[in-house]
Each structure stands twice: as structure tokens, then as C-alpha cells.
Design a protein around this motif. Structure first.
Motif, PDB file in Angstrom:
ATOM      1  N   LEU A 114     -42.828 -20.523  35.852  1.00  0.00           N
ATOM      2  CA  LEU A 114     -43.640 -21.682  35.033  1.00  0.00           C
ATOM      3  C   LEU A 114     -43.534 -21.482  33.626  1.00  0.00           C
ATOM      4  O   LEU A 114     -43.195 -22.424  32.938  1.00  0.00           O
ATOM      5  CB  LEU A 114     -44.934 -21.908  35.684  1.00  0.00           C
ATOM      6  CG  LEU A 114     -45.537 -23.358  35.359  1.00  0.00           C
ATOM      7  CD1 LEU A 114     -44.680 -24.507  35.816  1.00  0.00           C
ATOM      8  CD2 LEU A 114     -46.927 -23.676  35.811  1.00  0.00           C
ATOM      9  N   GLY A 115     -43.707 -20.290  33.262  1.00  0.00           N
ATOM     10  CA  GLY A 115     -43.885 -19.989  31.773  1.00  0.00           C
ATOM     11  C   GLY A 115     -42.444 -20.419  31.251  1.00  0.00           C
ATOM     12  O   GLY A 115     -42.189 -20.979  30.087  1.00  0.00           O
ATOM     13  N   GLY A 116     -41.198 -19.739  31.869  1.00  0.00           N
ATOM     14  CA  GLY A 116     -39.941 -20.246  31.332  1.00  0.00           C
ATOM     15  C   GLY A 116     -39.414 -21.576  31.294  1.00  0.00           C
ATOM     16  O   GLY A 116     -38.922 -22.325  30.621  1.00  0.00           O
ATOM     17  N   PHE A 117     -40.037 -22.250  32.605  1.00  0.00           N
ATOM     18  CA  PHE A 117     -39.911 -23.670  32.679  1.00  0.00           C
ATOM     19  C   PHE A 117     -40.406 -24.459  31.709  1.00  0.00           C
ATOM     20  O   PHE A 117     -39.935 -25.313  31.022  1.00  0.00           O
ATOM     21  CB  PHE A 117     -40.384 -24.108  34.027  1.00  0.00           C
ATOM     22  CG  PHE A 117     -40.242 -25.544  34.523  1.00  0.00           C
ATOM     23  CD1 PHE A 117     -38.985 -26.172  34.659  1.00  0.00           C
ATOM     24  CD2 PHE A 117     -41.382 -26.658  34.236  1.00  0.00           C
ATOM     25  CE1 PHE A 117     -38.815 -27.459  35.009  1.00  0.00           C
ATOM     26  CE2 PHE A 117     -41.218 -27.869  34.495  1.00  0.00           C
ATOM     27  CZ  PHE A 117     -40.018 -28.337  35.038  1.00  0.00           C
ATOM     28  N   ARG A 118     -41.586 -23.902  31.150  1.00  0.00           N
ATOM     29  CA  ARG A 118     -42.483 -24.910  30.131  1.00  0.00           C
ATOM     30  C   ARG A 118     -41.718 -24.428  28.793  1.00  0.00           C
ATOM     31  O   ARG A 118     -41.565 -25.555  28.086  1.00  0.00           O
ATOM     32  CB  ARG A 118     -43.689 -24.208  29.929  1.00  0.00           C
ATOM     33  CG  ARG A 118     -44.688 -25.031  28.940  1.00  0.00           C
ATOM     34  CD  ARG A 118     -46.154 -24.606  29.076  1.00  0.00           C
ATOM     35  NE  ARG A 118     -47.128 -25.424  28.336  1.00  0.00           N
ATOM     36  CZ  ARG A 118     -48.081 -25.807  28.666  1.00  0.00           C
ATOM     37  NH1 ARG A 118     -48.514 -25.263  29.548  1.00  0.00           N
ATOM     38  NH2 ARG A 118     -48.869 -26.685  27.941  1.00  0.00           N
ATOM     39  N   GLU A 119     -40.937 -23.495  28.562  1.00  0.00           N
ATOM     40  CA  GLU A 119     -40.315 -23.101  27.284  1.00  0.00           C
ATOM     41  C   GLU A 119     -39.055 -24.228  27.193  1.00  0.00           C
ATOM     42  O   GLU A 119     -38.749 -24.618  25.974  1.00  0.00           O
ATOM     43  CB  GLU A 119     -39.679 -21.623  27.374  1.00  0.00           C
ATOM     44  CG  GLU A 119     -39.139 -21.450  25.975  1.00  0.00           C
ATOM     45  CD  GLU A 119     -38.759 -19.861  25.857  1.00  0.00           C
ATOM     46  OE1 GLU A 119     -37.953 -19.391  25.011  1.00  0.00           O
ATOM     47  OE2 GLU A 119     -39.182 -19.063  26.815  1.00  0.00           O
TER      48      GLU A 119
ATOM     49  N   ASP B 283     -46.551 -32.338  40.047  1.00  0.00           N
ATOM     50  CA  ASP B 283     -47.592 -33.080  39.236  1.00  0.00           C
ATOM     51  C   ASP B 283     -47.909 -31.972  38.001  1.00  0.00           C
ATOM     52  O   ASP B 283     -47.896 -32.713  36.879  1.00  0.00           O
ATOM     53  CB  ASP B 283     -49.078 -33.212  40.042  1.00  0.00           C
ATOM     54  CG  ASP B 283     -49.623 -32.168  40.524  1.00  0.00           C
ATOM     55  OD1 ASP B 283     -49.061 -30.928  40.602  1.00  0.00           O
ATOM     56  OD2 ASP B 283     -50.979 -31.853  40.625  1.00  0.00           O
ATOM     57  N   ALA B 284     -47.783 -30.819  38.056  1.00  0.00           N
ATOM     58  CA  ALA B 284     -47.971 -29.901  37.312  1.00  0.00           C
ATOM     59  C   ALA B 284     -46.880 -29.804  36.092  1.00  0.00           C
ATOM     60  O   ALA B 284     -46.776 -29.980  34.864  1.00  0.00           O
ATOM     61  CB  ALA B 284     -48.294 -28.545  37.361  1.00  0.00           C
ATOM     62  N   ALA B 285     -45.462 -29.905  36.552  1.00  0.00           N
ATOM     63  CA  ALA B 285     -44.182 -30.064  36.103  1.00  0.00           C
ATOM     64  C   ALA B 285     -44.082 -31.294  35.090  1.00  0.00           C
ATOM     65  O   ALA B 285     -43.800 -31.331  34.197  1.00  0.00           O
ATOM     66  CB  ALA B 285     -42.965 -29.751  36.944  1.00  0.00           C
TER      67      ALA B 285
END
Length: 311
Positions: free
Chosen positions: A172-177, A202-204
Motif C-alpha cells: 500500500l505504501g508503494g501504491f500510494r507513492e 475504498d481505501a485505494a
């Protein structure tokens, strides 16, 4: 159809219905496509992991693309996996699926041998240079043993090598980046970031993702489209409730006995059993050598469907 930039919404990775003899079941595939279209999805991704692409022959892969593209008649964009171990083999698949009508291709990093990020970048640049349609990266390290670094994805997006990312990494951290970079950098305009996780859509979307590629959407496309719309409307309480219902439904992937089958056999078998129980496909078989679910395990799938209001 012009491929949208960015691609947004719910884009299910379409299951591949098979006959008892493990040939493509074209009538069931057409009913499945109709089921997804009626559910309101925004595109279709064929020949991905949920499609059992790794188990299909080249002839079957091409037939899937031809069948879906012809049936849709331009209603929705069709993305096709061009997934194989090396760049030359991927290029062969790219030529096949694009000539069959795919409007974009989805490509993993090379696999079997371990590759350096520089080699992964070289792979994508060569594929994009030879590809007449947009190329999306598929980050699935559990299968290819290489994690796509966020910085590399954004570099390739800025250079217009990649049109998007399907992230099934669980990072999720890499996805957020990637989401943050794609949103804030002026040179990545139009780059689409899609989550491949059924459980955190939903979070994504709250992070700024453009959409989702959930395998469970084969079973409940209406639910994922409803979730997407709730998120886009800013109804986060409603979205959380819908996401939690879908998380409970996703429990079906664990019905298979781990003492006699792998997780892929259990999950794909459950999706196909659910589609069979819902009357969408004629036969729930999975490709060889995956192990079939037992009658008792199929019954448990039915209980998950009933609990979600789908049976």
C-alpha cells in the motif's frame, strides 16, 4: 473505441469459462460478458491471472480476445494480458492480442529468471515501442518475483512508455507513492492507477486511485460498481459498508482444503463455482493441473453467495 486516459472505474479481470474437456466455452464467456456489462463495469481485462491466462494455449488466448471484442462491439475498452517470461515472447502475444482487437495490453515484468530494475525498464520500453496500443504495467510480485519500484513506474509513465498500472502487489505504501506521483507530476497526466485488490478498493480510491481490477467483480459486478460510485460521491460510510460486504463475500476464496490444493485452485475454483451457481456459466472447471473443488466446498461457496444476497 478510443482508449480513455486515464482509464477509470471497475475493470474486472474476466474469468475464462471452460468446457469439461478444457476448451473455451464461448457461449458461457458471452453470458459472462453480458453479466458484467449489465452490472455497469467500465472496461474488461481478459487474459489476466483470474482469466487463467498462464494455463491457456496461444490459440485459446487469441480466441478469448476475438470473442470478447466482437461481442462488445466497442461498448467498453478491452484490455488483454500479454504475459510471458521474456520480452520476445511478450511481443508475440502483443501482436496476437492487438490484431484480435484489444485496445490496450497489460504486461508484467519478465519472470522465471530474476531481473534488475534496469532490465525491467528495458523490457517495458521495447514492448511499448513495438505496441500499437497503450501498455499498462502489471505489478504482481507473488507470481513474477519482481516488485515494480514506484520510481521506475513513474519514470516510465513520464516517458509515455506506460499508460497505467494494475497494482496487485499488496504494498500500500508503494501504491500510494505511485498515486501521489501520478497526481502531482505534470509529466504523468493521463496515467491510470488501478488497484488489483478486492479488499481495499475504498481505501485505494480514497488515496486517489483511478479504479479497481477486482477478480471478485466477476461474481458481483453490481457490488463493485456500487462501491465505486459511493466513493466517487464521497459517501465513505456507505462505501465502507459495501466494501465490508464484499470482503465477507471474498471469504469464498478460502473454501478449498489447503492440504490438497493450492490457493489459486481454491480461489479460481470458488469464482467459477459461484458463477455456475448464479447461472452465468455452464461448467465450473478450472484449467489443468488445478485441483477441482469438492461438492462440500462448492456448497460452502453457495453459503457465501447467500450471505451476500446473491443466491
Amino acid at each position: 473505441m478510443t482508449f480513455p486516459a486515464p482509464l477509470t472505474g471497475v475493470v474486472p479481470p474476466v474469468c475464462t469459462p471452460l468446457t469439461p474437456e478444457r476448451e473455451l466455452d464461448v457461449p458461457s464467456l458471452l453470458r459472462l460478458v453480458d453479466h458484467l456489462v449489465e452490472g455497469g463495469v467500465h472496461g474488461l481485462f481478459v487474459l489476466g491471472s483470474t482469466s487463467e491466462a498462464a494455463y491457456l494455449t496461444d490459440r485459446q488466448r487469441r480466441l478469448v480476445v476475438e470473442t470478447v471484442v466482437a461481442h462488445l462491439g466497442g461498448q467498453l475498452p478491452v484490455l488483454a494480458g500479454a504475459i510471458d517470461m521474456t520480452t520476445p515472447r511478450v511481443l508475440d502475444h502483443v501482436a496476437s492480442v492487438t490484431s484480435a482487437g484489444a485496445q490496450a495490453v497489460v504486461v508484467t515484468a519478465p519472470f522465471y529468471t530474476r531481473t534488475h530494475p534496469a532490465e525491467i525498464a528495458r523490457h517495458y520500453r521495447q514492448v511499448a515501442a513495438a505496441c500499437p496500443v497503450p501498455v499498462l504495467a502489471y505489478d504482481i510480485p507473488v507470481s513474477v518475483h519482481s516488485k515494480l519500484p514506484a520510481g521506475l513506474v513513474l519514470e516510465l509513465a513520464a516517458d509515455r512508455v506506460l499508460a497505467g498500472l494494475k497494482d496487485s502487489s499488496g504494498d500500500l505504501g508503494g501504491f500510494r507513492e505511485v498515486v501521489t506521483g501520478a497526481r502531482t507530476r505534470p509529466d504523468t497526466t493521463g496515467f491510470s492507477v488501478l488497484t488489483g485488490s478486492e479488499l481495499v478498493v475504498d481505501a485505494a480510491l480514497a488515496l486517489g486511485a483511478d479504479g479497481a481490477v477486482p477478480g471478485l467483480a466477476n461474481v458481483d459486478p453490481h457490488g463493485y460498481v456500487r462501491l465505486y460510485r459511493l466513493c466517487r460521491a464521497g459517501d465513505w460510510d456507505g462505501a465502507r459498508a459495501e466494501q465490508e460486504r464484499l470482503c465477507a463475500l471474498f471469504g469464498m476464496v478460502g473454501v478449498g482444503d489447503p492440504a490438497r490444493m493450492g490457493g489459486s485452485s481454491s480461489a479460481l475454483g470458488a469464482f467459477k463455482a459461484a458463477l455456475h451457481l448464479r447461472g452465468v456459466i455452464d461448467c465450473p472447471v478450472t484449467a489443468e493441473p488445478q485441483v477441482p473443488l469438492s461438492p462440500e466446498e462448492v456448497e460452502r461457496v453457495g453459503k457465501f453467495l447467500a450471505g451476500a444476497g446473491l443466491l
